[in-house]
Write an enzyme that holds these catalytic residues in place. Sequence first.
Site, PDB file in Angstrom:
ATOM      1  N   LEU A  35       0.664  -1.304   0.025  1.00 11.91           N
ATOM      2  CA  LEU A  35      -0.126   0.035  -0.004  1.00 11.91           C
ATOM      3  C   LEU A  35       0.863   1.145   0.059  1.00 11.91           C
ATOM      4  O   LEU A  35       2.053   1.249   0.410  1.00 11.91           O
ATOM      5  CB  LEU A  35      -0.888   0.030   1.100  1.00 11.91           C
ATOM      6  N   PRO A  36       0.413   2.559  -0.329  1.00 11.62           N
ATOM      7  CA  PRO A  36       1.112   3.609  -0.557  1.00 11.62           C
ATOM      8  C   PRO A  36       1.802   4.180   0.560  1.00 11.62           C
ATOM      9  O   PRO A  36       1.078   4.246   1.595  1.00 11.62           O
ATOM     10  CB  PRO A  36       0.210   4.569  -1.381  1.00 11.62           C
ATOM     11  N   VAL A  37       3.177   4.632   0.331  1.00 13.53           N
ATOM     12  CA  VAL A  37       3.911   5.296   1.072  1.00 13.53           C
ATOM     13  C   VAL A  37       4.195   6.574   0.284  1.00 13.53           C
ATOM     14  O   VAL A  37       4.755   6.326  -0.747  1.00 13.53           O
ATOM     15  CB  VAL A  37       5.101   4.650   1.830  1.00 13.53           C
ATOM     16  N   THR A  90       0.531   5.833   4.173  1.00 11.70           N
ATOM     17  CA  THR A  90       1.320   6.566   5.218  1.00 11.70           C
ATOM     18  C   THR A  90       1.962   7.727   4.174  1.00 11.70           C
ATOM     19  O   THR A  90       2.253   7.550   2.865  1.00 11.70           O
ATOM     20  CB  THR A  90       2.575   5.625   5.268  1.00 11.70           C
TER      21      THR A  90
END
Length: 72
Positions: free
Chosen positions: A12-14, A51
Amino acid sequence: MLKHIGLRVENLPVVQISMWAGRSDEQKKKIIEGVTNVLCDVLGIKPENVTVIIYDVEKKNWGKSGKPSSET
Protein backbone atom coordinates in the site's frame (compact mmCIF):
# COMPACT_ATOMS: atom_id res chain seq x y z
CA MET A 1 -11.65 -3.97 -3.12
CA LEU A 2 -8.07 -4.94 -2.28
CA LYS A 3 -8.77 -8.65 -2.15
CA HIS A 4 -10.00 -8.50 -5.75
CA ILE A 5 -6.71 -7.15 -7.07
CA GLY A 6 -4.43 -9.15 -4.79
CA LEU A 7 -2.72 -6.32 -2.91
CA ARG A 8 -1.11 -6.91 0.47
CA VAL A 9 -0.72 -4.32 3.21
CA GLU A 10 3.02 -4.08 2.46
CA ASN A 11 2.17 -2.90 -1.07
CA LEU A 12 0.00 0.00 0.00
CA PRO A 13 1.12 3.58 -0.65
CA VAL A 14 3.86 5.39 1.16
CA VAL A 15 4.05 8.98 -0.06
CA GLN A 16 7.22 10.97 0.60
CA ILE A 17 7.01 14.75 0.19
CA SER A 18 10.16 16.86 0.18
CA MET A 19 9.56 20.58 0.52
CA TRP A 20 11.29 23.65 1.80
CA ALA A 21 11.15 24.02 5.55
CA GLY A 22 8.87 26.67 7.00
CA ARG A 23 5.35 25.33 6.60
CA SER A 24 3.23 25.36 9.74
CA ASP A 25 2.09 22.23 11.53
CA GLU A 26 -1.46 23.06 10.44
CA GLN A 27 -0.41 23.23 6.76
CA LYS A 28 1.38 19.90 7.05
CA LYS A 29 -1.68 18.37 8.70
CA LYS A 30 -3.83 19.53 5.76
CA ILE A 31 -1.32 18.16 3.24
CA ILE A 32 -1.29 14.76 4.96
CA GLU A 33 -5.09 14.71 5.12
CA GLY A 34 -5.50 15.81 1.50
CA VAL A 35 -2.99 13.31 0.07
CA THR A 36 -4.55 10.53 2.12
CA ASN A 37 -8.06 11.42 0.93
CA VAL A 38 -7.03 11.46 -2.74
CA LEU A 39 -5.34 8.06 -2.50
CA CYS A 40 -8.33 6.58 -0.68
CA ASP A 41 -10.72 7.93 -3.33
CA VAL A 42 -8.63 6.84 -6.31
CA LEU A 43 -7.39 3.47 -5.01
CA GLY A 44 -10.40 2.50 -2.93
CA ILE A 45 -8.35 1.95 0.22
CA LYS A 46 -8.80 2.93 3.85
CA PRO A 47 -6.95 5.88 5.43
CA GLU A 48 -5.13 3.56 7.83
CA ASN A 49 -3.42 1.97 4.82
CA VAL A 50 -1.81 5.23 3.66
CA THR A 51 1.46 6.58 5.02
CA VAL A 52 2.59 10.15 4.29
CA ILE A 53 6.09 11.33 5.22
CA ILE A 54 7.04 14.99 4.98
CA TYR A 55 10.68 15.97 4.75
CA ASP A 56 11.41 19.61 5.63
CA VAL A 57 14.50 20.64 3.70
CA GLU A 58 16.37 23.87 4.39
CA LYS A 59 16.84 25.98 1.25
CA LYS A 60 20.62 25.82 1.71
CA ASN A 61 20.35 22.02 1.31
CA TRP A 62 18.20 22.18 -1.84
CA GLY A 63 20.01 22.84 -5.10
CA LYS A 64 18.54 24.06 -8.37
CA SER A 65 20.30 25.22 -11.53
CA GLY A 66 23.67 24.54 -9.93
CA LYS A 67 23.11 26.75 -6.87
CA PRO A 68 21.63 26.35 -3.40
CA SER A 69 18.05 27.61 -3.38
CA SER A 70 19.00 29.92 -0.51
CA GLU A 71 21.01 31.92 -3.06
CA THR A 72 18.31 32.28 -5.71
